[in-house]
Design an enzyme around this catalytic site. Structure first.
Site, PDB file in Angstrom:
ATOM      1  N   GLY A   1      -4.068 -30.876  26.917  1.00  0.00           N
ATOM      2  CA  GLY A   1      -5.092 -30.298  26.046  1.00  0.00           C
ATOM      3  C   GLY A   1      -5.288 -28.827  26.356  1.00  0.00           C
ATOM      4  O   GLY A   1      -4.510 -27.972  25.920  1.00  0.00           O
TER       5      GLY A   1
ATOM      6  N   GLY B   1     -10.480 -32.738  29.946  1.00  0.00           N
ATOM      7  CA  GLY B   1     -11.272 -31.527  29.794  1.00  0.00           C
ATOM      8  C   GLY B   1     -12.273 -31.313  30.924  1.00  0.00           C
ATOM      9  O   GLY B   1     -13.141 -30.458  30.835  1.00  0.00           O
TER      10      GLY B   1
ATOM     11  N   SER C   1      -6.396 -33.053  32.064  1.00  0.00           N
ATOM     12  CA  SER C   1      -6.391 -31.879  32.941  1.00  0.00           C
ATOM     13  C   SER C   1      -5.034 -31.611  33.600  1.00  0.00           C
ATOM     14  O   SER C   1      -4.985 -31.221  34.765  1.00  0.00           O
ATOM     15  CB  SER C   1      -7.505 -31.987  33.981  1.00  0.00           C
ATOM     16  OG  SER C   1      -8.769 -32.072  33.339  1.00  0.00           O
TER      17      SER C   1
ATOM     18  N   HIS D   1      -7.058 -41.168  20.187  1.00  0.00           N
ATOM     19  CA  HIS D   1      -7.477 -40.234  21.239  1.00  0.00           C
ATOM     20  C   HIS D   1      -8.922 -40.574  21.616  1.00  0.00           C
ATOM     21  O   HIS D   1      -9.726 -40.932  20.754  1.00  0.00           O
ATOM     22  CB  HIS D   1      -7.366 -38.789  20.746  1.00  0.00           C
ATOM     23  CG  HIS D   1      -7.595 -37.811  21.850  1.00  0.00           C
ATOM     24  ND1 HIS D   1      -8.865 -37.470  22.270  1.00  0.00           N
ATOM     25  CD2 HIS D   1      -6.732 -37.150  22.661  1.00  0.00           C
ATOM     26  CE1 HIS D   1      -8.761 -36.628  23.290  1.00  0.00           C
ATOM     27  NE2 HIS D   1      -7.484 -36.422  23.540  1.00  0.00           N
TER      28      HIS D   1
ATOM     29  N   GLU E   1     -11.433 -38.868  22.142  1.00  0.00           N
ATOM     30  CA  GLU E   1     -12.468 -38.147  21.369  1.00  0.00           C
ATOM     31  C   GLU E   1     -12.671 -38.801  20.007  1.00  0.00           C
ATOM     32  O   GLU E   1     -13.788 -38.839  19.488  1.00  0.00           O
ATOM     33  CB  GLU E   1     -12.086 -36.661  21.244  1.00  0.00           C
ATOM     34  CG  GLU E   1     -12.311 -35.940  22.573  1.00  0.00           C
ATOM     35  CD  GLU E   1     -11.393 -34.764  22.843  1.00  0.00           C
ATOM     36  OE1 GLU E   1     -10.799 -34.215  21.899  1.00  0.00           O
ATOM     37  OE2 GLU E   1     -11.243 -34.402  24.028  1.00  0.00           O
TER      38      GLU E   1
ATOM     39  N   ASN F   1      -1.868 -30.888  22.854  1.00  0.00           N
ATOM     40  CA  ASN F   1      -2.906 -31.300  21.903  1.00  0.00           C
ATOM     41  C   ASN F   1      -3.874 -30.125  21.769  1.00  0.00           C
ATOM     42  O   ASN F   1      -4.700 -29.903  22.641  1.00  0.00           O
ATOM     43  CB  ASN F   1      -3.609 -32.559  22.443  1.00  0.00           C
ATOM     44  CG  ASN F   1      -4.793 -32.971  21.595  1.00  0.00           C
ATOM     45  OD1 ASN F   1      -4.987 -32.446  20.497  1.00  0.00           O
ATOM     46  ND2 ASN F   1      -5.586 -33.914  22.095  1.00  0.00           N
TER      47      ASN F   1
ATOM     48  N   GLU G   1      -4.655 -41.696  29.127  1.00  0.00           N
ATOM     49  CA  GLU G   1      -5.579 -40.582  29.317  1.00  0.00           C
ATOM     50  C   GLU G   1      -6.916 -41.100  29.827  1.00  0.00           C
ATOM     51  O   GLU G   1      -7.769 -41.526  29.037  1.00  0.00           O
ATOM     52  CB  GLU G   1      -5.803 -39.860  27.981  1.00  0.00           C
ATOM     53  CG  GLU G   1      -4.538 -39.256  27.413  1.00  0.00           C
ATOM     54  CD  GLU G   1      -4.861 -38.043  26.544  1.00  0.00           C
ATOM     55  OE1 GLU G   1      -4.353 -36.960  26.875  1.00  0.00           O
ATOM     56  OE2 GLU G   1      -5.629 -38.163  25.581  1.00  0.00           O
TER      57      GLU G   1
ATOM     58  N   LYS H   1      -6.278 -29.740  19.797  1.00  0.00           N
ATOM     59  CA  LYS H   1      -7.645 -30.128  19.373  1.00  0.00           C
ATOM     60  C   LYS H   1      -8.126 -29.179  18.260  1.00  0.00           C
ATOM     61  O   LYS H   1      -7.297 -28.643  17.532  1.00  0.00           O
ATOM     62  CB  LYS H   1      -8.589 -30.163  20.579  1.00  0.00           C
ATOM     63  CG  LYS H   1      -7.996 -31.009  21.714  1.00  0.00           C
ATOM     64  CD  LYS H   1      -8.971 -31.412  22.764  1.00  0.00           C
ATOM     65  CE  LYS H   1      -8.252 -32.258  23.808  1.00  0.00           C
ATOM     66  NZ  LYS H   1      -9.138 -32.759  24.843  1.00  0.00           N
TER      67      LYS H   1
HETATM   68  P1  PGA Z   1      -7.091 -31.800  28.756  1.00  0.00           P
HETATM   69  O1  PGA Z   1      -6.980 -32.738  27.437  1.00  0.00           O
HETATM   70  O2  PGA Z   1      -5.687 -31.489  29.172  1.00  0.00           O
HETATM   71  O3  PGA Z   1      -7.847 -30.585  28.294  1.00  0.00           O
HETATM   72  O4  PGA Z   1      -7.831 -32.593  29.779  1.00  0.00           O
HETATM   73  C1  PGA Z   1      -6.034 -33.750  27.347  1.00  0.00           C
HETATM   74  C2  PGA Z   1      -6.191 -34.485  26.032  1.00  0.00           C
HETATM   75  O5  PGA Z   1      -7.329 -34.667  25.575  1.00  0.00           O
HETATM   76  O6  PGA Z   1      -5.196 -34.896  25.412  1.00  0.00           O
END
Ligand code: PGA
Length: 250
Positions: free
Chosen positions: A233, A173, A212, A95, A97, A9, A167, A11
């Site tokens: 991500g 993140g 992460s 997601h 976010e 992803n 998630e 983003k």
């Molecule tokens: P991250 O994001 O691996 O940076 O934690 C995962 C995601 O938001 O899909």
């Protein structure tokens, strides 16, 4: 045996030049990776670039969001038919976010999921709890509510043509990963919940973990019985790291 899916992803990152480098590296490094599914989720302006550079590879591509509406006066939105035009295999829905920053409710996410089911694009339904919800013991209550909204609109049959991404919001993140045991516990609970409606669909469903995921924790996470891959991500922006995560998956 369920296949593993490793999806990046990106983003709101990337540019024509950066993507060109990253996609070319992935195509070359992953050319014999037939045992697992690999996908990248770029922002919409670069879907055409993904199609051009990935069409002849085994790597799939998809969008990070989609409109629940088919067409019309929805400035800034992108329809499922537009994603089909760019031959997207997948689209993320819900997601965290999108849920948090863009106030998408469980119902809107379920409408997006339902819209995708009418297209050739597979929904990747993201679910997960905040730290506060986990600490108050509400993890599965929250996730079941997120899933129930989708079940109410699309039924269990909707999960036949979908992927679920667990998630935990507190792990996205932040550098904090759920332990492999925490991930397994939730993945198993999601599968068991869906199995009450249809055991075969639940058994075949790919449930990937996100939050992460990095080369140094991927092995342990992928070793869990109900973890069928990862939504990555930050680490997906580094081709070497992403390839290492793919290699850990199979
Ligand atoms: P991250 O994001 O691996 O940076 O934690 C995962 C995601 O938001 O899909």
């Amino acid at each position: 045996m369920r296949r593993k899916l490793v999806a990046g992803n990106w983003k709101m990152n990337g540019s024509l030049a950066e993507n060109q480098t990253r996609l070319t590296q992935l195509v070359s490094a992953l050319k014999n990776k037939e045992a697992i599914d690999v996908a990248v989720f770029s922002t919409a302006p670069y879907l055409f670039q993904c199609k051009s550079l990935l069409a002849a590879s085994g790597i799939s591509w998809g969008a990070q969001d989609v409109s629940e509406h088919a067409s019309g006066a929805f400035t800034g939105e992108i329809s499922t038919a537009m994603l089909e035009d760019f031959a997207c295999d997948y689209a993320l829905v819900g997601h965290s976010e999108r849920r948090e920053l863009f106030h998408e409710s469980n119902e809107v996410v379920a409408d997006k999921f339902a819209a995708l089911l009418k297209s050739s694009v597979l929904p990747v339904l993201c679910v997960g709890e905040t730290l506060e919800q986990r600490e108050s013991g509400d993890t599965m209550t929250v996730i079941i509510e997120q899933i129930n909204a989708v079940l109410a609109k699309s039924g269990i049959a909707g999960f036949k043509k979908a992927v679920v991404a667990y998630e935990p919001v507190w792990a996205i993140g932040t550098g904090k990963t759920a332990t492999p045991e925490q991930a397994q516990e939730v993945h198993k609970a999601i599968r068991e919940y869906l199995a009450q409606f249809d055991a075969d669909i639940a058994e075949a469903l790919q449930i990937v973990y996100g939050g992460s995921v990095k080369p140094d924790n991927a092995d342990a996470i992928f070793a869990q019985h109900d973890v069928d891959g990862a939504l990555v991500g930050g680490a997906s922006l580094n081709s070497n790291d992403f390839v290492k995560i793919c290699n850990a998956a199979g």
